[in-house]
Design a protein around this motif. Structure first.
Motif, PDB file in Angstrom:
ATOM      1  N   UNK A  38       0.810  -1.229   0.000  1.00  0.00           N
ATOM      2  CA  UNK A  38       0.000   0.000   0.000  1.00  0.00           C
ATOM      3  C   UNK A  38       0.835   1.267   0.000  1.00  0.00           C
ATOM      4  N   UNK A  39       2.131   1.146   0.247  1.00  0.00           N
ATOM      5  CA  UNK A  39       2.999   2.321   0.239  1.00  0.00           C
ATOM      6  C   UNK A  39       3.503   2.682  -1.159  1.00  0.00           C
ATOM      7  N   UNK A  40       3.281   1.828  -2.139  1.00  0.00           N
ATOM      8  CA  UNK A  40       3.722   2.118  -3.509  1.00  0.00           C
ATOM      9  C   UNK A  40       2.778   3.133  -4.136  1.00  0.00           C
ATOM     10  N   UNK A  41       3.364   4.211  -4.676  1.00  0.00           N
ATOM     11  CA  UNK A  41       2.614   5.302  -5.291  1.00  0.00           C
ATOM     12  C   UNK A  41       3.215   5.569  -6.676  1.00  0.00           C
ATOM     13  N   UNK A  42       2.361   5.751  -7.681  1.00  0.00           N
ATOM     14  CA  UNK A  42       2.826   6.102  -9.018  1.00  0.00           C
ATOM     15  C   UNK A  42       2.399   7.532  -9.319  1.00  0.00           C
ATOM     16  N   UNK A  43       3.338   8.343  -9.784  1.00  0.00           N
ATOM     17  CA  UNK A  43       3.040   9.734 -10.107  1.00  0.00           C
ATOM     18  C   UNK A  43       3.833  10.170 -11.335  1.00  0.00           C
ATOM     19  N   UNK A  65      -7.081   3.641  -7.919  1.00  0.00           N
ATOM     20  CA  UNK A  65      -7.558   4.915  -7.420  1.00  0.00           C
ATOM     21  C   UNK A  65      -6.604   6.077  -7.654  1.00  0.00           C
ATOM     22  N   UNK A  66      -7.153   7.285  -7.518  1.00  0.00           N
ATOM     23  CA  UNK A  66      -6.409   8.500  -7.815  1.00  0.00           C
ATOM     24  C   UNK A  66      -5.424   8.897  -6.720  1.00  0.00           C
ATOM     25  N   UNK A  67      -5.493   8.265  -5.563  1.00  0.00           N
ATOM     26  CA  UNK A  67      -4.505   8.566  -4.525  1.00  0.00           C
ATOM     27  C   UNK A  67      -3.270   7.677  -4.644  1.00  0.00           C
ATOM     28  N   UNK A  68      -3.365   6.606  -5.438  1.00  0.00           N
ATOM     29  CA  UNK A  68      -2.230   5.700  -5.634  1.00  0.00           C
ATOM     30  C   UNK A  68      -1.547   5.922  -6.989  1.00  0.00           C
ATOM     31  N   UNK A  69      -2.311   6.381  -7.973  1.00  0.00           N
ATOM     32  CA  UNK A  69      -1.786   6.627  -9.316  1.00  0.00           C
ATOM     33  C   UNK A  69      -2.335   7.973  -9.769  1.00  0.00           C
ATOM     34  N   UNK A  70      -1.478   9.004  -9.830  1.00  0.00           N
ATOM     35  CA  UNK A  70      -2.025  10.321 -10.111  1.00  0.00           C
ATOM     36  C   UNK A  70      -1.112  11.156 -11.009  1.00  0.00           C
ATOM     37  N   UNK A  78       9.703  19.143  -9.640  1.00  0.00           N
ATOM     38  CA  UNK A  78       8.658  18.935  -8.646  1.00  0.00           C
ATOM     39  C   UNK A  78       8.316  17.471  -8.469  1.00  0.00           C
ATOM     40  N   UNK A  79       8.221  16.728  -9.577  1.00  0.00           N
ATOM     41  CA  UNK A  79       7.893  15.302  -9.504  1.00  0.00           C
ATOM     42  C   UNK A  79       8.924  14.553  -8.671  1.00  0.00           C
ATOM     43  N   UNK A  80      10.190  14.771  -8.978  1.00  0.00           N
ATOM     44  CA  UNK A  80      11.253  14.036  -8.276  1.00  0.00           C
ATOM     45  C   UNK A  80      11.399  14.553  -6.849  1.00  0.00           C
ATOM     46  N   UNK A  93       7.590   5.679  -3.702  1.00  0.00           N
ATOM     47  CA  UNK A  93       7.095   6.312  -4.917  1.00  0.00           C
ATOM     48  C   UNK A  93       7.776   5.774  -6.172  1.00  0.00           C
ATOM     49  N   UNK A  94       7.008   5.720  -7.260  1.00  0.00           N
ATOM     50  CA  UNK A  94       7.534   5.326  -8.570  1.00  0.00           C
ATOM     51  C   UNK A  94       7.181   6.453  -9.537  1.00  0.00           C
ATOM     52  N   UNK A  95       7.982   7.524  -9.546  1.00  0.00           N
ATOM     53  CA  UNK A  95       7.701   8.620 -10.469  1.00  0.00           C
ATOM     54  C   UNK A  95       8.106   8.252 -11.896  1.00  0.00           C
ATOM     55  N   UNK A  96       7.289   8.684 -12.847  1.00  0.00           N
ATOM     56  CA  UNK A  96       7.649   8.503 -14.254  1.00  0.00           C
ATOM     57  C   UNK A  96       8.044   9.848 -14.839  1.00  0.00           C
ATOM     58  N   UNK A  97       9.220   9.865 -15.468  1.00  0.00           N
ATOM     59  CA  UNK A  97       9.631  11.016 -16.275  1.00  0.00           C
ATOM     60  C   UNK A  97       9.328  10.634 -17.720  1.00  0.00           C
ATOM     61  N   UNK A  98       8.512  11.417 -18.375  1.00  0.00           N
ATOM     62  CA  UNK A  98       7.900  11.010 -19.640  1.00  0.00           C
ATOM     63  C   UNK A  98       8.912  10.599 -20.703  1.00  0.00           C
ATOM     64  N   UNK A  99      10.023  11.308 -20.787  1.00  0.00           N
ATOM     65  CA  UNK A  99      11.165  10.947 -21.624  1.00  0.00           C
ATOM     66  C   UNK A  99      12.425  11.245 -20.824  1.00  0.00           C
ATOM     67  N   UNK A 100      13.469  10.433 -21.011  1.00  0.00           N
ATOM     68  CA  UNK A 100      14.707  10.649 -20.260  1.00  0.00           C
ATOM     69  C   UNK A 100      15.280  12.038 -20.507  1.00  0.00           C
ATOM     70  N   UNK A 101      15.017  12.590 -21.666  1.00  0.00           N
ATOM     71  CA  UNK A 101      15.506  13.931 -21.993  1.00  0.00           C
ATOM     72  C   UNK A 101      14.957  14.988 -21.043  1.00  0.00           C
TER      73      UNK A 101
END
Length: 353
Positions: A38-43, A65-70, A78-80, A93-101
């Motif tokens: 439950x501690x894993x979050x995707x943003x 849900x929107x509190x786990x994947x937002x 800000x994301x990082x 947290x598992x943040x996604x950076x849309x492109x490595x660039x």
């Protein structure tokens, strides 16, 4: 019950495996970890309702849900930065950076905060975050969607750098990365998201759904970070590769009939130095291939390590085939990549020594 960690061997086809592409395998790994912990979050940008530019997070917000994947604002810093705070608070947290660039605005948060948090706090706080990002070229994305910045992160103590080359490895390595207590950069080679495009322009080695490494086990399993995979055993030459170049190297060696041992590094930090050393001492020759620019690329570090540890076993100088030291050339990207011609010339050179 948790499945055991896998070995270096290619996945065996059983009733419990399915043929997936890399996007499907990554999505499945994320879903498993959201379910287990439950501690894993995707943003990140567009990871929620839209499911990500490449659909890696498709369906996850609807399910969890929107509190786990937002979704987040368009602010990589800000994301990082938020992810660092989440990790210190106790989340994963598992943040996604849309492109490595796009990762450069967040570089200070990664280098100055995430990488140093454990040391600066004497172990009181950690940053168990996994930064996912598509990297490399092959989709005609131009200069701002095609860079390979992995060497920047291997230089920073406290950050682990992971680059899978198959759906099987992508799932197992991502699960290990999310469960790791240190920050992990998880670069996903977008050129092989849907198939093993090799450098023979737009032709895959074989249909991805039939590729042996597309066999992905059901459920939860881990591949330990820091363990390389022997893709192909050989006696005449060691080829050190990762990501997309694994498929390119394999195709070229098979086409030319070279008795090469191909080592997929899988993780650059931690690096499986033992596997590299064992292979090079056996073959006496070493070729390094990567898509990133040559100067200060990770291949330079590999070349130094091989020379330091295997010098008296080498029968030829270590060689590298890499991208060129130029801005990424949109219209000439297939000439920029290491491909059959340049790799073949390097193999001929090494084998003639």
């Amino acid at each position: 019950m948790s499945a055991p960690e896998t070995t270096n061997d290619a996945p065996v086809v059983t009733e419990d495996t399915r043929r997936l592409n890399m996007i499907e395998a990554i999505n499945e790994a994320l879903a498993i970890m959201l379910e287990r912990d439950p501690d894993v979050i995707i943003l990140g940008e567009d990871v929620g309702y839209f499911g990500g530019v490449f659909r890696a997070t498709a369906g996850l917000q609807e399910k969890f849900g929107k509190t786990r994947v937002f979704d987040t604002p368009i602010s990589e810093c800000g994301i990082i930065g938020v992810a660092v705070g989440m990790g210190a608070y106790g989340l994963r947290p598992v943040p996604e950076i849309q492109f490595a660039d796009y990762i450069y605005p967040g570089l200070d948060q990664l280098v100055s905060e995430a990488a140093r948090l454990r040391y600066r706090s004497a172990g009181e706080f950690i940053a168990p975050m996994t930064v996912r990002s598509p990297f490399g070229g092959g989709i005609f994305g131009g200069q701002t969607h095609s860079q390979s910045p992995e060497a920047l992160f291997t230089h920073v103590s406290g950050i682990k750098t992971v680059i899978p080359s198959t759906p099987h490895d992508a799932k197992g390595l991502l699960i290990s990365a999310i469960e790791d207590n240190d920050p992990v950069i998880f670069f996903e080679p977008k050129r092989i998201y849907n198939g093993p495009f090799t450098g023979f322009y737009d032709k895959p080695v074989e249909p991805w759904k039939k590729h042996r490494d597309s066999q992905v086990p059901e459920g939860y399993y881990k591949i330990p970070l820091g363990k390389a995979r022997t893709v192909r055993e050989g006696e005449a030459l060691t080829v050190l590769v990762y990501g997309t170049m694994v498929h390119v190297a394999e195709a070229v060696c098979e086409a030319r009939g070279v008795d090469a041992e191909i080592i997929d590094l899988r993780t650059l930090v931690p690096l499986d130095i033992e596997a590299i050393e064992t292979s090079v001492k056996k073959t006496g020759r070493c070729l390094i291939i990567h898509e990133a620019t040559r100067t200060s690329g990770f291949g330079a570090e590999l070349s130094a390590l091989v020379t330091e540890r295997c010098f008296y076993h080498l029968e030829a100088p270590v060689d590298r085939v890499t991208g060129f030291d130029t801005p990424y050339p949109h219209s000439l990207e297939w000439a920029y990549f290491p491909g059959p011609v340049r790799i073949g010339e390097a193999i001929d050179k090494i084998m003639s020594e």
